[in-house]
Design a protein around this motif. Structure first.
Motif, mmCIF file in Angstrom:
data_model
loop_
_atom_site.group_PDB
_atom_site.id
_atom_site.type_symbol
_atom_site.label_atom_id
_atom_site.label_comp_id
_atom_site.label_asym_id
_atom_site.label_seq_id
_atom_site.Cartn_x
_atom_site.Cartn_y
_atom_site.Cartn_z
ATOM 1 N N VAL A 43 0.857 -1.188 0.000
ATOM 2 C CA VAL A 43 0.000 0.000 0.000
ATOM 3 C C VAL A 43 0.886 1.228 0.000
ATOM 4 C CG1 VAL A 43 -1.975 -1.011 1.200
ATOM 5 C CG2 VAL A 43 -0.122 0.009 2.520
ATOM 6 N N GLU A 44 0.311 2.332 -0.510
ATOM 7 C CA GLU A 44 1.071 3.576 -0.479
ATOM 8 C C GLU A 44 0.861 4.227 0.877
ATOM 9 O OE1 GLU A 44 -0.065 6.657 -3.311
ATOM 10 O OE2 GLU A 44 1.171 8.044 -2.135
ATOM 11 N N ALA A 45 1.942 4.693 1.482
ATOM 12 C CA ALA A 45 1.838 5.350 2.787
ATOM 13 C C ALA A 45 1.358 6.788 2.577
ATOM 14 C CB ALA A 45 3.170 5.318 3.510
ATOM 15 N N ASP A 46 0.031 6.932 2.333
ATOM 16 C CA ASP A 46 -0.530 8.276 2.170
ATOM 17 C C ASP A 46 -1.170 8.712 3.492
ATOM 18 O OD1 ASP A 46 -2.698 6.630 2.296
ATOM 19 O OD2 ASP A 46 -3.452 7.083 0.289
ATOM 20 N N GLU A 47 -1.866 9.831 3.440
ATOM 21 C CA GLU A 47 -2.442 10.370 4.685
ATOM 22 C C GLU A 47 -3.446 9.385 5.294
ATOM 23 O OE1 GLU A 47 -3.747 13.633 2.557
ATOM 24 O OE2 GLU A 47 -2.067 14.955 3.087
ATOM 25 N N ALA A 48 -4.264 8.778 4.423
ATOM 26 C CA ALA A 48 -5.289 7.864 4.930
ATOM 27 C C ALA A 48 -4.649 6.661 5.615
ATOM 28 C CB ALA A 48 -6.187 7.404 3.782
ATOM 29 N N TYR A 49 -3.555 6.148 5.006
ATOM 30 C CA TYR A 49 -2.869 4.987 5.587
ATOM 31 C C TYR A 49 -2.261 5.355 6.938
ATOM 32 C CZ TYR A 49 0.935 1.718 6.466
ATOM 33 O OH TYR A 49 1.794 0.840 7.070
ATOM 34 N N LEU A 50 -1.624 6.510 7.009
ATOM 35 C CA LEU A 50 -0.994 6.909 8.270
ATOM 36 C C LEU A 50 -2.045 7.070 9.359
ATOM 37 C CD1 LEU A 50 1.675 9.510 7.034
ATOM 38 C CD2 LEU A 50 2.012 7.112 7.662
ATOM 39 N N ARG A 51 -3.158 7.700 8.993
ATOM 40 C CA ARG A 51 -4.212 7.900 9.987
ATOM 41 C C ARG A 51 -4.718 6.556 10.499
ATOM 42 N NH1 ARG A 51 -9.393 7.977 11.107
ATOM 43 N NH2 ARG A 51 -10.235 9.759 12.264
ATOM 44 N N GLU A 52 -4.980 5.656 9.570
ATOM 45 C CA GLU A 52 -5.507 4.351 9.955
ATOM 46 C C GLU A 52 -4.504 3.611 10.840
ATOM 47 O OE1 GLU A 52 -7.732 0.845 7.580
ATOM 48 O OE2 GLU A 52 -5.621 1.075 7.074
ATOM 49 N N SER A 53 -3.218 3.735 10.522
ATOM 50 C CA SER A 53 -2.206 3.012 11.295
ATOM 51 C C SER A 53 -2.089 3.539 12.712
ATOM 52 C CB SER A 53 -0.860 3.090 10.583
ATOM 53 O OG SER A 53 -0.961 2.457 9.328
ATOM 54 N N ILE A 54 -2.527 4.781 12.935
ATOM 55 C CA ILE A 54 -2.486 5.314 14.297
ATOM 56 C C ILE A 54 -3.736 4.890 15.081
ATOM 57 C CG2 ILE A 54 -2.388 7.410 15.705
ATOM 58 C CD1 ILE A 54 -0.952 8.746 13.266
ATOM 59 N N VAL A 55 -4.925 5.034 14.451
ATOM 60 C CA VAL A 55 -6.149 4.748 15.210
ATOM 61 C C VAL A 55 -6.513 3.271 15.174
ATOM 62 C CG1 VAL A 55 -7.091 7.065 14.944
ATOM 63 C CG2 VAL A 55 -7.662 5.320 13.262
ATOM 64 N N ASN A 56 -6.035 2.548 14.188
ATOM 65 C CA ASN A 56 -6.381 1.126 14.081
ATOM 66 C C ASN A 56 -5.165 0.368 13.545
ATOM 67 O OD1 ASN A 56 -7.705 -1.280 13.938
ATOM 68 N ND2 ASN A 56 -8.960 -0.747 12.156
ATOM 69 N N PRO A 57 -4.118 0.228 14.385
ATOM 70 C CA PRO A 57 -2.811 -0.227 13.896
ATOM 71 C C PRO A 57 -2.851 -1.620 13.272
ATOM 72 C CG PRO A 57 -2.687 0.535 16.179
ATOM 73 C CD PRO A 57 -4.135 0.464 15.823
ATOM 74 N N ARG A 58 -3.795 -2.443 13.713
ATOM 75 C CA ARG A 58 -3.763 -3.827 13.218
ATOM 76 C C ARG A 58 -4.483 -4.013 11.893
ATOM 77 N NH1 ARG A 58 -3.864 -6.771 19.119
ATOM 78 N NH2 ARG A 58 -2.395 -5.246 19.906
ATOM 79 N N ALA A 59 -5.072 -2.944 11.378
ATOM 80 C CA ALA A 59 -5.777 -3.075 10.101
ATOM 81 C C ALA A 59 -4.804 -3.438 8.982
ATOM 82 C CB ALA A 59 -6.502 -1.781 9.762
ATOM 83 N N LYS A 60 -3.652 -2.815 8.955
ATOM 84 C CA LYS A 60 -2.661 -3.113 7.915
ATOM 85 C C LYS A 60 -1.292 -3.232 8.585
ATOM 86 C CE LYS A 60 -4.995 -0.921 4.008
ATOM 87 N NZ LYS A 60 -6.004 -0.008 4.577
#
Lengths: 531, 319
Positions: free
Chosen positions: B245-262
């Motif tokens: 996946v590309e580490a864009d804003e959406a990915y970074l946000r998701e990795s902070i609030v829901n780290p286990r998603a990706k």
């Protein structure tokens, strides 16, 4: 011809007690039960509309509190869409006329038909109960996560009311489909069916296929709200935009539930008052089906700015432009029917002229909303409000009233005051345009919808709109009086006061309980006016 | 973009007027010409006319396809921000608009931008769905909770332009309004220089990064228990399921609030969720900080590479 010319020979005089109405299985009586309920909801919805226009006379939100205003426009939308526009023509005129027009004694499932009215009424009562208990403030669209996690109003109760009400739509649709397939009189082939029947057939398909989707969607909203299932709320892992897909998958076709029956009425009226076969009958019939099918594929045009991908938006835009074509064809066919006709200006025909004008504007402004770049600007502004009122009010209500005037003598066996009827049609037409045309302008200028207070530069257009609403209210009040008056003092109507074609005009007014004394045999094409 | 949208709009107005008058004209003409003259008169039976019907099917079809092409092309341009935009971050909440400039300026219900510059808004909502709408710029986009949406515009004339929330959001929806203030460039520089806040967004993000102890696992080298964030933004990340996946804003946000998603390949799912612990503004600051971590490692605030004007403004107010 009528050997049994006793006063007790028709469906209205066949039993007088309350029980004879509340337990009736006669499609005509059920149609009248719907007429009463639907009219009551219309009056209620109109009162809310009046309050909206009163509040918007001034830019400041000074008549009611914001929360109250939000509840007012929500109730206006919920009542008008789910409890008036969707059932109006099918459940009142359709119920009454579908069996008569195809030469049947009743609908296929008379008990289900009565059940549909009870279900409708129970759904309505639920909704009214929510209203009395503090109302609901989500807008009729119930967008999540506002509706499922944030609103403090009676969302669950209203949603349950609409859920229940949906079953009445499904039952009516089912009844129409089976009846039209199985109960046509001898000789009544598919291409001898009146276009009113074709339109109701297409409508019934949408009712049966679409309504379950909204029902389930609303159950999901209630489940998330009450049980905290994570479906739409992102903090529970849900997707708020998913709701919009599900909601519009039904609610866009629902627009066709409202407008297709109106188009059916339109075809009957144009033919009757031009004394002429509808130009391109087959095309008009099939365009109803085309609208029903393609109408299921355009829901995404409500979501051009809701983070949908650019390419999805383009696909929905293209399909939305394509669904405009069958509607355009219908307008051309109706207009062409007038060519070399014998045109009279009886009051239902005045509604026809009004419908053509309003539907043209309503339909063509739909192109603005299908056009992606323009929609981005006018989406969620008063432009959209104006557009869908031109379709729903200018289209559906004009034809509901036109149809009611046309078949009133058949339904009640009485004639109303023709002069007053024409005047009220003109008043409604002018009042409608004064109310809603300014909303196109103020929408283009940027006024968002559902605004309790608004910037002062928009006031002029809002005052014009409110003034129009007063005129529109007068226009709607007039028929209430002269139609009711006709029941008491109206002259008795002959079997066929307009000299129209169609099986419903071959039976007495009002019709006998079983519609026809002997089953009619159809030997000629529809609208066969030429001698 | 506004003049181009208006050109299409007024084309459609003309089209609507033309067809409404044309068809109404025919209807009125027929109604008068063929009015009923005798009570028992009937119309001439005409079943249809294939040529005529094909004509009035094909002509509208061509017209709508033309409008589709025109509007879709324009929409495509409107949806793609050009390179080198001035970025502003937007958080909508019941019932106000919060704007954060990368240099640390924060505003409520007012957005200052320079004239003639492409401005890109990255937007999210703290609660329900909102929609940022500037009628004069003909732009509008929904602002969703849990997601970033974008909108861009280039103001061509200085002035104050109304800004509305266009998606119904509850009680004070009609009060969720404000202004876009478009300034001459010199004025804008003056505005930037005046009364700034607590450091650039990246600096505030860095502070948050330390306060939340992110730094204990996400180190500058590869010795941490979590992946290093240096040079991460915009790169492809390989996940434990083999996807990239590309580490864009959406990915970074998701990795902070829901780290286990990706999960990033090669790391254990040990990071706790930060949902509810960081505000939407804080998330944007963290993302802005991660964006600032360029491939050359540095532990100083200089890594943020703030705009020149902001660096001066940042010092006095720093907590």
């Amino acid at each position: 011809m009528d050997t049994a010319a006793t006063p007790h020979a028709n469906y209205l005089t066949d039993g007088y007690g309350l029980k004879s109405w509340l337990l009736t299985k006669d499609h005509k009586r059920i149609g009248l039960l719907y007429l009463i309920s639907v009219s009551a909801f219309f009056v209620l919805g109109a009162v809310f509309a009046g309050l909206i226009r009163l509040e918007l006379m001034t830019p400041a939100g000074d008549l009611v509190e914001s929360d109250v205003y939000n509840k007012i426009f929500t109730m206006h939308g919920v009542i008008m869409v789910f409890f008036f526009l969707i059932p109006a023509i099918p459940a009142v005129l359709g119920n009454f006329l579908v069996p008569l027009m195809i030469g049947a004694k009743d609908l296929a499932f008379p008990r289900l038909n009565l059940l549909s009215w009870y279900v409708y009424t129970i759904g309505g009562v639920f909704t009214l109960w929510a209203l009395v208990n503090g109302g609901v403030d989500t807008g009729w669209t119930f967008y999540t996560p506002y509706s499922s996690a944030f609103s403090n109003s009676n969302v669950a109760l209203v949603v349950v009311g609409i859920f229940i009400n949906g079953f009445s739509s499904i039952l009516t649709g089912l009844n129409f489909i089976v009846t039209i397939h199985k109960m046509r009189a001898p000789g009544m082939t598919w291409f001898r069916l009146p276009l009113f029947i074709w339109a109701h057939y297409a409508t019934a398909l949408i009712m049966v296929l679409g309504t379950p989707v909204i029902a389930i969607t609303l159950v999901m909203v209630a489940a998330e709200r009450l049980l905290h299932f994570g479906i739409f709320d992102p903090t529970l892992g849900g997707d708020p935009v998913l709701f919009q897909h599900l909601f519009w998958f039904y609610s866009h076709p629902a627009v066709y539930i409202m407008i297709l029956p109106a188009m059916g009425v339109m075809s009957e009226l144009v033919a009757a008052f031009s004394r002429k076969r509808i130009f391109g009958y087959e095309v008009v019939a099939f365009s109803s089906l085309a609208i029903a099918v393609v109408g299921f594929l355009v829901w995404g045009h409500h979501m051009f700015v809701s983070s949908q991908s650019v390419y999805a938006a383009m696909a929905f835009s293209l399909l939305s432009f394509l669904v405009a074509i069958p509607s355009a064809i219908k307008v051309f066919n109706w207009s062409a029917t007038l060519f070399k006709g014998s045109i009279s200006f009886d009051s239902p025909m005045v509604y026809v002229f009004g419908f053509i004008g309003l539907f043209l504007i309503g339909g063509l402004t739909g192109l603005f909303l299908a056009a992606l770049a323009v929609d981005v600007h006018v989406h969620d502004t008063y432009f959209v409000v104006a557009h869908f009122h031109y379709i729903m009010v200018g289209g559906t209500i004009m034809m509901y009233l036109g149809g009611l005037h046309y078949w009133w003598p058949k339904i009640f066996g009485k004639l109303y005051h023709e002069g007053l009827a024409r005047v009220s049609a003109v008043v409604i037409f002018i009042g409608f345009n004064l109310t809603f045309f300014p909303q196109f302008i103020v929408g283009y200028l940027g006024m968002p919808r559902r605004y309790h207070a608004y910037p002062p530069e928009f006031q002029l257009w809002n005052i014009l709109s409110s003034a129009g609403a007063v005129m529109l209210a007068v226009g709607y009040a007039m028929p209430t009086f002269y139609l009711l008056y006709s029941l008491v003092k109206g002259k008795p109507a002959p079997a066929n006061p307009w000299g129209a074609k169609g099986l419903e005009w071959e039976t007495p007014s009002p019709p006998p309980t079983h519609n026809f004394d002997t089953t009619p045999v159809v030997t000629e094409p529809p609208y066969n006016y030429a001698k | 973009m506004a003049p181009q949208v208006d050109a299409l709009y007024f084309f459609l107005v003309a089209l609507t007027a033309f067809f409404t008058l044309l068809i109404s004209g025919f209807v009125v003409y027929f109604a008068i010409k063929y009015r009923r003259r005798a009570a028992d008169e009937t119309g001439v039976p005409i079943h249809g006319n294939l040529k005529l019907e094909i004509t009035w099917t094909v002509i509208p079809l061509i017209i709508v396809l033309f409008i589709f092409g025109w509007s879709a092309r324009l929409f495509y341009t409107m949806a793609r921000p050009p390179a080198g935009t001035l970025d502003v971050y937007v958080v909508g909440k019941q019932w106000m608009w919060k704007f954060q400039h990368p240099d640390g300026h924060a505003e409520v219900n007012e957005l200052h931008v320079p004239v003639g510059t492409s401005v890109k808004l990255t937007m999210t909502s703290q609660d329900v769905i909102h929609d940022l709408y500037v009628p004069d710029f003909r732009v509008k986009a929904d602002v969703l909770p849990g997601r970033y949406t974008h909108l861009w515009f280039k103001a061509t004339k200085p002035g104050r332009y109304r800004l509305f929330c266009a998606e119904y959001c509850g009680t004070n929806h009609s009060g969720m309004v404000g202004w876009v203030v478009v300034l001459e460039r010199a004025e804008y520089q003056k505005w930037l220089a005046g009364g700034a806040g607590t450091g650039t967004m990246a600096q505030t993000g860095e502070k948050l990064f330390k306060d939340l102890s992110c730094v204990t696992c996400h180190k500058e080298d590869t010795t941490g228990r979590g992946p290093t964030l240096i040079g991460l933004y915009g790169k492809a990340v390989t996940l434990d399921n083999g996807n990239a996946v590309e580490a864009d804003e959406a990915y970074l946000r998701e990795s902070i609030v829901n780290p286990r998603a990706k999960m990033v390949s090669g790391f254990q799912p040990i990071m706790p969720t930060f949902q509810g612990l960081v505000s939407e503004e804080g998330l944007l600051q963290l993302i802005e900080y991660i964006k600032s971590l360029k491939a050359v490692p540095s532990n100083a605030t200089g890594a943020a590479a703030p705009p020149a004007a902001a660096a001066a403004a940042a010092t006095p107010g720093k907590k």
